[in-house]
Scaffold this motif. Structure first.
Motif, PDB file in Angstrom:
ATOM      1  N   GLN A 132       1.817   0.548 -23.091  1.00  0.00           N
ATOM      2  CA  GLN A 132       1.779   1.866 -22.454  1.00  0.00           C
ATOM      3  C   GLN A 132       0.346   2.155 -22.024  1.00  0.00           C
ATOM      4  O   GLN A 132      -0.610   1.636 -22.590  1.00  0.00           O
ATOM      5  CB  GLN A 132       2.277   2.940 -23.443  1.00  0.00           C
ATOM      6  N   TRP A 133       0.230   2.988 -20.997  1.00  0.00           N
ATOM      7  CA  TRP A 133      -1.080   3.479 -20.535  1.00  0.00           C
ATOM      8  C   TRP A 133      -1.170   4.970 -20.839  1.00  0.00           C
ATOM      9  O   TRP A 133      -0.248   5.727 -20.538  1.00  0.00           O
ATOM     10  CB  TRP A 133      -1.247   3.259 -19.025  1.00  0.00           C
ATOM     11  N   THR A 184       3.809   0.129 -18.331  1.00  0.00           N
ATOM     12  CA  THR A 184       2.883  -0.981 -18.079  1.00  0.00           C
ATOM     13  C   THR A 184       2.635  -1.204 -16.594  1.00  0.00           C
ATOM     14  O   THR A 184       1.586  -1.735 -16.208  1.00  0.00           O
ATOM     15  CB  THR A 184       3.437  -2.268 -18.712  1.00  0.00           C
ATOM     16  N   ILE A 196       0.130  -5.069 -23.777  1.00  0.00           N
ATOM     17  CA  ILE A 196       0.118  -3.669 -23.343  1.00  0.00           C
ATOM     18  C   ILE A 196       1.534  -3.120 -23.385  1.00  0.00           C
ATOM     19  O   ILE A 196       2.474  -3.726 -22.849  1.00  0.00           O
ATOM     20  CB  ILE A 196      -0.463  -3.555 -21.922  1.00  0.00           C
ATOM     21  N   ALA A 252      -5.377   1.289 -22.024  1.00  0.00           N
ATOM     22  CA  ALA A 252      -4.108   0.643 -22.391  1.00  0.00           C
ATOM     23  C   ALA A 252      -3.875   0.747 -23.890  1.00  0.00           C
ATOM     24  O   ALA A 252      -4.788   0.536 -24.693  1.00  0.00           O
ATOM     25  CB  ALA A 252      -4.106  -0.820 -21.966  1.00  0.00           C
ATOM     26  N   ARG A 262      -1.953  -1.037 -26.926  1.00  0.00           N
ATOM     27  CA  ARG A 262      -1.432  -2.393 -27.175  1.00  0.00           C
ATOM     28  C   ARG A 262      -0.732  -2.452 -28.534  1.00  0.00           C
ATOM     29  O   ARG A 262      -1.029  -1.662 -29.438  1.00  0.00           O
ATOM     30  CB  ARG A 262      -2.566  -3.428 -27.135  1.00  0.00           C
TER      31      ARG A 262
END
Length: 983
Positions: A714-715, A622, A712, A704, A706
């Protein structure tokens, strides 16, 4: 006249004392003579002797009664000495003589005992009302006072019959009833010891007070505490005992008279002085009897006393003094107060018990409901009275649930018949109509002789309990159904090895009915896969250690195959930690095992898919920290995730410094940081360093991931190599610029035609207005006014022509200074004036409708006016081929956040509403096809929209909108170093 009734036995009370004695003696002598004749003994003289002795008054009355008993004993001994055996006749005669003696002893005390009662206070209101106009003679007044005084002192009701003179002069019999107070008893401290004998002599004030003092001494002899007052209310006599008890003398009491008070003042309680003083003064003023209860101050403190006083009168009726007495009723009052307090306390206990209490008569009739029950039912016992049945029947009919009435009545009737305790559960109707379950119990109350006196009952609200039990039963039933329906196996057993429960599904699959634990365990092991038996047996040994455990094994199914099963076993412990029961649960997880295997295969396939995609993939936390790079991205960069950790303040900083071109680094940090803060997707074209040191253009996109709450977690991003595409786009841009230069020359002719069209409209208006001015001046006589108006339009058209040239110049200069706040009403009005002559010449009716209070908007007035003139001229030129007059309407109104202007005609209409705005498209023989295209460009330049519609039944409509405060966005600046092809 009131009818007179004959005298009865009660009339003896109205006779004189000697008349009563004579009547009693005559009856006694007659009975004695008969007794003497029949028994031939001295027994016949006993009634006469008793009658004579009973005529004695005062304190010798008890001696007389003792003499009567002695005479009877002597007569009986004489009879026995004579030697004659007593016969039945002797016994009857002996009893008759006894009865006569008792009768004499009852009549004579009534005739001789002095009484003094309070007149009027306890008189029956009905009798008092009936005798309100009656007049009593002196003897009857004394009799009335006698009866009421006796009731006052003895607490025994007295009924007196007397003759009274009515208002009409006739006399008749009347009755007076004097009601006493309730008898009472209570232990109280004794009076203070009698003080030393004082040298006090009862006051003798002479003959005027002798009657009052004599009466007081008589009362003192009968009741005690007799006293006397003078006619004006001063003490004239107070017994020595009373003076010792009270601690005051009459002279000390009379001292309060000098201060304006009454002679009672020192003896009265301050809270009662005003009441008693008013009553005593009223008696002194009117001569009416004085009767009152109040607290008297003794040496030991205040004590309640009942006091009465009567006036002593002379022969002519004048008051010569007052006499009276006081009786200590402190015990009585305290008893009454204590009983009242106890009764109130008991009533409060009964009414505040959080249960419904009730009482029934021996036959079952309700006689009492406590307050909670009255509030629950909304009615009291008295409201159950019914003309068509008893209170009990009305209670059952109104309050008991219809389904429970018959059973309740039967159970109650059985208890009433055998006098046994009553217990029942039923539904009772609350005041709001809701039925609630009740548990009622009643016990029979018997007196000392065992006779049933009443029923006392208790009614408890158990509605919540009943509903909870019903809910528990339903829950147990549902739980059982759920266990039997679910594809699980449940069992439980005690630490001692006693099998407590096995679900029906489990027993059916094992082919068992009721078994013990050892047989059940043996059968269950036979269904375990041979390869898993060892692990199952090893796990089951954890039962001996009291540890929870779980095992996964394959279990045989009825069709012969095996399915994976998950078994879990937990011990239940008590507060001391000892195991009280074991619970076991086995679930078929074969499908789950298959799904897990499929998931593992899918994970492997997805990983291969990610690694083989022709792009570079990465993941970050994040806060942007890299946590995953695909194999292609690692090969492109030439290093792993953790290789750059020590280069910067964080892994992200070290990585960016190592792979981003220095010219793009600040822009990447800015945009990536903005995405991390806001959660918006990240899109960026920048140069990325390859493992060999060469920077290549890439497009990075990050979004992102979710959770279900929108947070959020993780990206995830991709990085696409677009270096070759960027190079190609640069070459394509160069070719397009060369083509644009060639197109500019080709567009010059179009621009020239557009300018000519724009200038042509105001010039045509100049020509039209000039021609109109010429006609008005050439008329005979000349119409100078009309000609001047036409010349004014010529001037305005010329100004418009100049404005058109200025707008064209501004167009080339890219200037927006011409846009000023303008009124649509004025713009439409000017356009209408420009075409007014042309409309008259063509015989076309112009209708203008403008919505009031339209706001001013920023626009190029000349350009919008040209749009209106162009659209209106097209409408005028369209003409009309029908039978009615041609008409052109202009309508302006608010439409949302814009102003909408519509120009409608009733001409032949349009062939195509889509192509009319194309450049060089025209339906006119001499048209250029640029007017509508230019109008559309002008409207769109103002942020509006122009379109065409067909009108019904004929004609066409051109509609355009002008938004309020339209703003043309400026192009966004790209970061430095980004080539045009990459933008």
């Amino acid at each position: 006249m009131q009818e007179r009734s004959p005298p009865s036995a009660n009339d003896l009370v109205g006779l004189t004392r000697w008349q009563r004695i004579a009547a009693a003696s005559t009856v006694a002598l007659l009975v004695g003579a008969i007794t003497l004749f029949l028994s031939e003994t001295m027994l016949g003289f006993v009634p006469a002797v008793a009658t004579i002795l009973l005529s004695v008054r005062g304190r010798t009355l008890h001696l007389v009664q003792l003499g009567i008993l002695t005479a009877f004993v002597c007569a009986l001994l004489t009879l026995l000495v004579v030697g004659r055996q007593p016969t039945a006749l002797d016994a009857v005669l002996f009893l008759g003589a006894s009865l006569c003696t008792v009768l004499a002893s009852a009549l004579i005390p009534i005739a001789v005992r002095p009484l003094d009662a309070e007149i009027g206070r306890r008189r029956d209101p009905r009798q008092a009302s009936a005798n309100e106009n009656s007049q009593l003679d002196a003897s009857e007044q004394r009799a009335m006072a006698f009866a009421e005084s006796r009731a006052f002192w003895t607490d025994v009701a007295q009924v007196l019959r007397f003759r009274s003179t009515q208002a009409d002069g006739e006399s008749g019999w009347s009755e007076l009833r004097a009601e006493p107070h309730m008898k009472s008893s209570l232990h109280i401290p004794p009076l203070a010891p009698t003080m030393a004998q004082r040298d006090l002599d009862p006051m003798d004030f002479g003959k005027p007070h002798s009657d009052a003092i004599a009466a007081a001494r008589t009362i003192e002899n009968l009741f005690g505490n007799g006293w006397a007052f003078g006619p004006e209310g001063n003490w004239i006599y107070l017994p020595i005992f009373a003076q010792s008890t009270l601690g005051v003398t009459p002279e000390e009491l009379n001292a309060s008279r000098a201060d304006g008070g009454i002679a009672w003042k020192r003896l009265l309680h301050p809270e009662e002085y005003d009441r008693v003083a008013a009553a005593w003064q009223h008696s002194l003023d009117t001569g009416e009897p004085f009767n009152s209860e109040f607290r008297i101050k003794r040496k030991t403190g205040f004590a309640w006393a009942r006091t009465a006083a009567r006036a002593a009168r002379s022969a002519d009726g004048k008051i010569t003094g007052w006499y009276g007495t006081s009786i200590d009723i402190d015990v009585h009052r305290k008893t009454v107060d204590a009983l009242r307090d106890r009764e109130q306390e008991l009533l409060e206990i009964v009414n505040f018990v959080p249960s419904n209490l009730w009482r029934l008569q021996p036959d079952g009739e309700p006689t009492f409901f406590n307050k909670p029950m009255v509030e629950f039912l909304g009615m009291d016992v008295g409201e159950l009275d019914s003309a068509d049945g008893t209170r009990l029947e009305a209670m059952i009919r109104l309050a008991v649930h219809p389904e429970d009435q018959q059973r309740f009545s039967a159970e109650l009737a059985q208890s009433l018949s055998n006098e046994q305790g009553f217990s029942s559960q039923y539904r009772l109707r609350r005041h709001d109509g809701v039925y609630r379950w009740m548990s009622s119990r009643a016990a029979a109350l018997h007196d000392r002789n065992g006779r049933l006196v009443q029923w006392n009952g208790l009614c408890l609200d158990i509605d919540d309990q009943v509903r909870a039990e019903e809910a528990l039963k339903r829950s147990e039933w549902h739980l059982q159904q759920l266990i039997d329906a679910l594809p699980v196996h449940v069992c439980s057993w005690t630490p001692e090895g006693e099998l407590l429960y096995v679900s029906r599904r489990y027993l059916d699959e094992l082919g068992l009915s009721t078994v013990n634990l050892s047989e059940f365990a043996k059968t269950a092991l036979e269904y375990v896969h041979p390869e898993d038996v060892g692990s199952v047996e090893a796990s089951l040994r954890d039962v001996e250690g009291g540890r929870a455990f779980s095992i996964r094994y394959r279990r045989k199914i009825p069709d012969g195959g095996y399915r994976w099963t998950d078994g879990r076993f937990e011990p239940l412990r008590d507060e001391a930690g000892h195991i009280t029961e074991w619970f076991g649960l086995s679930i078929d997880v074969d499908d789950e095992m298959a799904v897990q295997e499929a998931l593992r295969e899918n994970e492997r396939s997805l990983k291969e898919l990610v690694e083989t995609l022709p792009t570079m993939i990465y993941c970050a936390t994040t806060d942007g920290k890299p946590i995953y790079r695909s194999r292609k991205l690692q090969e492109f960069l030439g290093f792993g995730i953790e290789d750059k950790d020590g280069l910067g303040g964080s892994r992200l900083e070290g990585t960016l410094d190592a792979i981003i071109h220095p010219d793009d680094l600040d822009a990447v940090r800015q945009r990536y940081g903005y995405s991390l803060r806001t959660g918006e997707p990240y899109v960026m074209k920048h140069r990325l360093r390859r493992y060999d040191g060469e920077y290549r253009w890439v497009e990075t996109r990050t979004a992102a991931m979710r959770n279900t709450d929108g947070a959020i977690i993780q990206w995830n991003g991709v990085c696409v190599d677009i270096d070759d595409w960027v190079r190609d786009q640069e070459q394509l841009g160069l070719a397009q610029r060369n083509l644009a230069r060639a197109s500019q020359a080709a567009s010059l002719a179009e621009l020239t035609a557009s300018i000519a069209h724009e200038v042509g409209q105001p010039l045509a208006a100049v020509v039209s207005s000039s021609d109109a001015s010429h006609r008005w001046l050439s008329a005979d006589p000349p119409n100078v006014e009309r000609a001047l108006k036409a010349l004014e339009r010529v001037m305005r058209s010329a100004e418009t022509t100049m404005d058109v040239f200025n707008r064209v110049r501004a167009l080339f200069k890219h200037s927006n200074d011409a846009k000023q706040p303008s009124s649509i009403k004025q713009v439409v009005g000017l356009a209408r004036e420009l075409l007014a002559e042309d409309a008259i010449r063509r015989d076309v009716r112009l209708d203008v409708t403008i919505e009031p209070d339209l706001p001013s908007i920023a626009l190029d007035r000349v350009q919008i006016q040209q749009v209106l003139v162009n659209l209106m001229r097209n409408g005028l030129e369209a003409g009309y081929h029908g039978t009615s007059r041609a008409r052109l309407s202009i309508d302006a109104r608010r439409e949302g956040a814009a102003i909408q202007i519509a120009v409608r005609d009733n001409g032949p209409g349009l062939v195509s509403t889509d192509r009319v705005f194309e450049p060089f498209f025209t339906t006119k023989a001499d048209g250029m096809g640029m007017g509508l295209a230019i109008c559309k460009s002008i409207v769109e330049a103002h942020g509006g929209r122009l379109w065409a519609e067909a009108s019904e039944p004929t004609g066409a409509a051109f509609i355009f909108t002008l938004p309020f405060g339209a703003v043309v966005p400026e192009p966004e600046a790209e970061p430095s170093g980004v080539p045009q092809a990459a933008k």
